[in-house]
Design an enzyme around this catalytic site. Structure first.
Site: not given
Ligand code: SPV
Ligand code: MG
Length: 292
Positions: A56, A157
């Site tokens: 991510d 955020r």
């Molecule tokens: C997501 O679910 O992509 C988020 C929350 O942004 S976290 O992964 O905890 O950053």
């Molecule tokens: Mg996220």
């Protein structure tokens, strides 16, 4: 005229208990979350990245995430809080994204105050770099103008705590973002307990309601959030993908070991369940009516 998704979520937030949003990465996971009774959904960037087997970290495009969001809304008409990472660039990019997600039916969009490409928040020791407060305020203002009065809620955020900053720094950023017009503030924390977030909540002025994401401190409950009177939304951010992976592992291992699918029968959803999620009844109705 029907209320917009943004206004439907604004209405829901007038209730005294926080709105609970379950994560999803597909219309199917969204349907299962709604079936469990969640009034809202979190269209997670983390989950979509994981779905592609990728980190991510800005590798999955906005178009892919937008398409996921659009398909979830089309199939469910649910209140979707869309996770836009950094908004794909500067204030102009973020404003453009706001328009696209508004037309895609999002009820709320969340953009974080990190540099592009972002690094996933909860990874220990990850590179976490924040943008300047003024720059982020510009993003907020641009998104609000793009969304319009009844458009998706603009949720700011701050990743100040995730980046190793103090609660003071996070509060300062949060106040500046609310001043720029953010209707909600997501304050993210890596935990490992809820002490830091509880401190933040206690000292938050209440300039706008908060979004809390209790992934790293899962004992933080709806009751605790409600008691504070300052939490508008609770997001269970990655529970759909983590639950699926755990369930798949269990079933696959059982089948592999036994050499027969029967070994997993008690652990998996009956095909009838899946037919229902696919709305086969509607297909049948259409066939009966129109196939001549
Ligand atoms: C997501 O679910 O992509 C988020 C929350 O942004 S976290 O992964 O905890 O950053
Ligand atoms: Mg996220």
């Amino acid at each position: 005229m029907n209320a917009t998704p943004g206004d439907r979520l604004r209405d829901l937030m007038r209730r005294p208990t926080p709105v609970e949003a379950m994560s999803c990465h597909s219309p199917l996971s969204a349907l299962v979350a709604l079936e469990a009774g969640f009034p809202a959904l979190w269209a997670s960037g983390f989950e979509l990245s994981a779905l592609y087997g990728l980190p991510d970290a800005g590798l999955v495009s906005m178009t892919e995430h937008l398409e996921m969001t659009r398909r979830i809304v089309e199939r469910t008409n649910a209140l979707v809080i869309a996770d836009l990472d950094t908004g794909s660039g500067n204030a102009v990019n973020a404003a453009h994204a706001m328009k696209l997600y508004a037309s895609g039916g999002a009820a709320c969009v969340v953009v974080e105050d990190k540099v592009f490409p972002k690094m996933t928040s909860l990874i220990p020791g990850g590179r976490q770099e924040l943008i300047r407060v003024e720059e982020y305020q510009g993003k907020i203002a641009a998104m609000i103008e793009a969304g319009g009065r009844h458009g998706p809620i603009m949720a700011a955020r701050t990743e100040a705590l995730v980046a190793g900053g103090t609660v003071d720094e996070a509060l300062e950023r949060g106040e500046a973002y609310a001043e720029a017009g953010a209707e909600l503030l997501l304050v993210h924390s890596k935990g490992p307990t809820s002490t830091e977030i509880e401190d933040f909540i206690a000292r938050w002025s209440g300039a706008c309601p908060l979004i809390i994401v209790p992934t790293a401190f899962p004992a933080f409950s709806r009751e605790m959030a409600a008691r504070s009177g300052k939490v508008g939304v609770m997001v269970y951010a990655n529970h759909a993908v983590r639950a699926s992976v755990a369930a798949m592992r269990q079933a696959f291992a059982a089948i592999r070991q036994a050499g027969a699918a029967e070994a997993a029968e008690g652990m998996i959803a009956p095909t009838a369940d899946i037919f229902e999620l696919q709305d086969m009844a509607e297909l049948k109705r259409l066939e009966d009516k129109f196939l001549r």
